[in-house]
Design a protein around this motif. Structure first.
Motif, short mmCIF file in Angstrom:
data_model
loop_
_atom_site.label_atom_id
_atom_site.label_comp_id
_atom_site.label_asym_id
_atom_site.label_seq_id
_atom_site.Cartn_x
_atom_site.Cartn_y
_atom_site.Cartn_z
N GLN A 109 33.72 76.57 68.94
CA GLN A 109 33.12 75.63 69.89
C GLN A 109 34.19 74.78 70.59
OE1 GLN A 109 30.09 75.29 70.96
NE2 GLN A 109 29.59 73.18 71.42
N GLY A 110 35.04 74.15 69.79
CA GLY A 110 35.97 73.17 70.35
C GLY A 110 37.30 73.74 70.82
N SER A 111 37.93 74.57 69.98
CA SER A 111 39.28 75.03 70.27
C SER A 111 39.33 76.26 71.15
CB SER A 111 40.03 75.31 68.96
OG SER A 111 40.27 74.11 68.26
N LEU A 112 38.22 76.95 71.31
CA LEU A 112 38.19 78.12 72.18
C LEU A 112 37.32 77.87 73.41
CD1 LEU A 112 38.08 81.08 69.62
CD2 LEU A 112 40.02 80.29 70.99
N ALA A 113 36.00 77.74 73.22
CA ALA A 113 35.12 77.61 74.39
C ALA A 113 35.36 76.31 75.15
CB ALA A 113 33.66 77.72 73.94
N MET A 114 35.30 75.17 74.44
CA MET A 114 35.49 73.89 75.13
C MET A 114 36.91 73.72 75.64
SD MET A 114 33.23 71.33 72.71
CE MET A 114 33.55 69.87 73.73
N TYR A 115 37.87 74.16 74.83
CA TYR A 115 39.27 74.03 75.26
C TYR A 115 39.53 74.83 76.53
CZ TYR A 115 44.40 74.21 75.03
OH TYR A 115 45.74 74.11 75.33
N ALA A 116 38.96 76.04 76.61
CA ALA A 116 39.16 76.86 77.81
C ALA A 116 38.61 76.16 79.04
CB ALA A 116 38.48 78.22 77.62
N ILE A 117 37.42 75.57 78.92
CA ILE A 117 36.83 74.86 80.05
C ILE A 117 37.62 73.61 80.37
CG2 ILE A 117 34.75 73.68 80.88
CD1 ILE A 117 33.14 75.58 79.03
N HIS A 118 38.01 72.88 79.34
CA HIS A 118 38.74 71.62 79.53
C HIS A 118 40.09 71.84 80.20
CE1 HIS A 118 40.89 67.90 78.38
NE2 HIS A 118 39.69 67.35 78.30
N ARG A 119 40.78 72.90 79.80
CA ARG A 119 42.12 73.13 80.33
C ARG A 119 42.12 73.91 81.64
NH1 ARG A 119 47.54 75.24 77.12
NH2 ARG A 119 48.84 75.49 78.97
N TYR A 120 41.20 74.84 81.80
CA TYR A 120 41.27 75.76 82.93
C TYR A 120 40.09 75.64 83.89
CZ TYR A 120 44.93 77.95 80.16
OH TYR A 120 46.08 78.18 79.44
N GLY A 121 39.09 74.83 83.56
CA GLY A 121 37.91 74.74 84.40
C GLY A 121 38.05 73.77 85.55
#
Length: 397
Positions: A109-121
């Motif tokens: 949830q946090g380190s993959l899905a959310m991190y991807a959106i947070h960093r690259y979205g």
């Protein structure tokens, strides 16, 4: 005259190196909060969940973890806690001390899905998804691994092509944690512009996520296949800042950091179980903890456990300072998961036949760690990462 020295505390079998002295009050508070939640909400039920091969009430658990601030914990803004890397690591340790499947729920949830959106979205994507993901109202998953491409994501077959202003996404992803309960999937696919990341909402026509069953590891975890059959997505479904494999690989590095800590949680539970058992189980007229061979096992387990925690803490301090390298994460993942499995196996021998019973947590943790050993980078892949870093020579091909 020199100043009087402080009173040296007695040796603590639970913290033999005094690592707690190196932790900030905020870190300790996070650790204790997550430990108490796991003791209340997971430990009374986890053996039954594992035996049944399911994680009932996963959405409720996600909301509770969101209320703790454990989802996207180290991210800033958008409802995320903005905690230190060390605090996040300690949370992972406590969650995996309960079960690897619970830690996997939080990591993905946090380190993959959310991190991807947070960093690259885009800003719009962040505002649409992250606040609800931080509270656990929306669960996310991360689709990179494919049936025929795990360690070599560059060979992925999932592809997306433009159709007017839209994208058509086709392919399959495998071994996807949270997939069947996710409200949004971060899916990586080949395009004419290189590998890109796409946000695929649940319910999009052509997208399904059947659950994978018949697992002997991570049984109390939702694991799924993602099936994408000409899934039509608007142009704003693409993560605008991620181009090429560097995007998904950076997400994996962030998640692997949590595993460095989490594996030590599983190891700690098995060590503590063996230590207690050795003090009460009698053979030949006395507790087995009084025999030299058992004490040697306990000493070796304690050494590797607390060395692993020190390594995790060191990497956490480097992450908080903005100095953590991907190669250093590989160092931690390779060492700590490998040593955690050995601790679990040794603990099993201390418990004898009882070690295979779900009345004790040892075999459950040992089988879970067999998955942790190979996901997000197998032993061989991390050895080659370190080998390349040490020699300057690429041996992947």
């Amino acid at each position: 005259m020199s100043a009087p020295s402080a009173v040296t505390p007695p040796f603590d079998p639970g913290d033999p190196l005094g690592i707690d002295d190196c932790l900030d009050p905020e870190d300790l508070a996070v650790r204790d909060t997550v430990r108490a939640w796991a003791a209340d909400r997971v430990l009374p039920h986890i053996a039954e969940w594992y035996e049944r091969g399911e994680l009932p009430g996963v959405r409720e658990l996600a909301r509770e973890l969101g209320a703790l601030g454990a989802l996207g914990m180290s991210l800033e803004g958008y409802g995320c806690a903005g905690a230190s890397a060390v605090s996040y690591g300690l949370a992972c340790l406590e969650l995996e001390a309960a079960d690897s499947g619970i830690r996997s729920l939080v990591s993905v949830q946090g380190s993959l899905a959310m991190y991807a959106i947070h960093r690259y979205g885009s800003e719009e994507q962040k505002r649409r998804w992250l606040p609800a993901m931080a509270t656990g109202e929306i669960i996310g998953c991360f689709g990179l691994t494919e049936p025929d491409h795990g360690s070599d994501p560059a060979g992925m077959r999932a592809h997306a092509r433009r159709d007017g202003s839209d994208w058509l996404l086709t392919g399959r992803k495998m071994w996807i944690t949270n997939g069947s309960v996710a409200g949004v999937a971060v899916v990586w696919a080949r395009t004419d512009e290189g590998v890109r990341g796409f946000l695929v909402p649940a319910g999009t026509p052509g997208f399904s996520a059947p659950e994978i069953t018949h697992k002997w590891s991570l049984r109390a975890s939702v694991t799924s296949e993602l099936v994408l059959d000409d899934v039509r997505l608007p142009a704003d479904a693409v993560l605008p800042e991620a181009k090429g494999l560097r995007g998904p690989l950076s997400c994996l590095s962030h998640a692997r950091y949590g595993i460095v800590w989490g594996a030590m949680g599983a190891a700690r539970t098995c060590f503590e179980t063996a230590l207690r058992y050795a003090g009460t189980r009698e053979q030949f007229g006395r507790p087995i903890g009084g025999f030299q061979l058992t004490q040697a096992k306990l000493a070796d387990m304690a050494l590797e456990l607390h060395k692993g925690i020190l390594l995790a803490l060191h990497l956490g301090r480097r992450m908080d300072a903005g100095r953590l390298l991907a190669e250093q994460v590989s160092f931690g993942k390779l060492n700590n998961v490998r040593e955690a499995i050995e601790i679990c196996r040794t603990a099993r021998t201390v418990l004898g036949a009882n070690g295979i019973s779900l009345e004790y947590p040892v075999m459950r943790h040992a089988t879970n760690l067999e998955s942790v050993l190979t996901y997000e980078g197998t032993v061989e892949m991390h050895q080659l990462v370190l080998g390349k870093a040490l020699t300057g020579l690429d041996a992947f091909r």
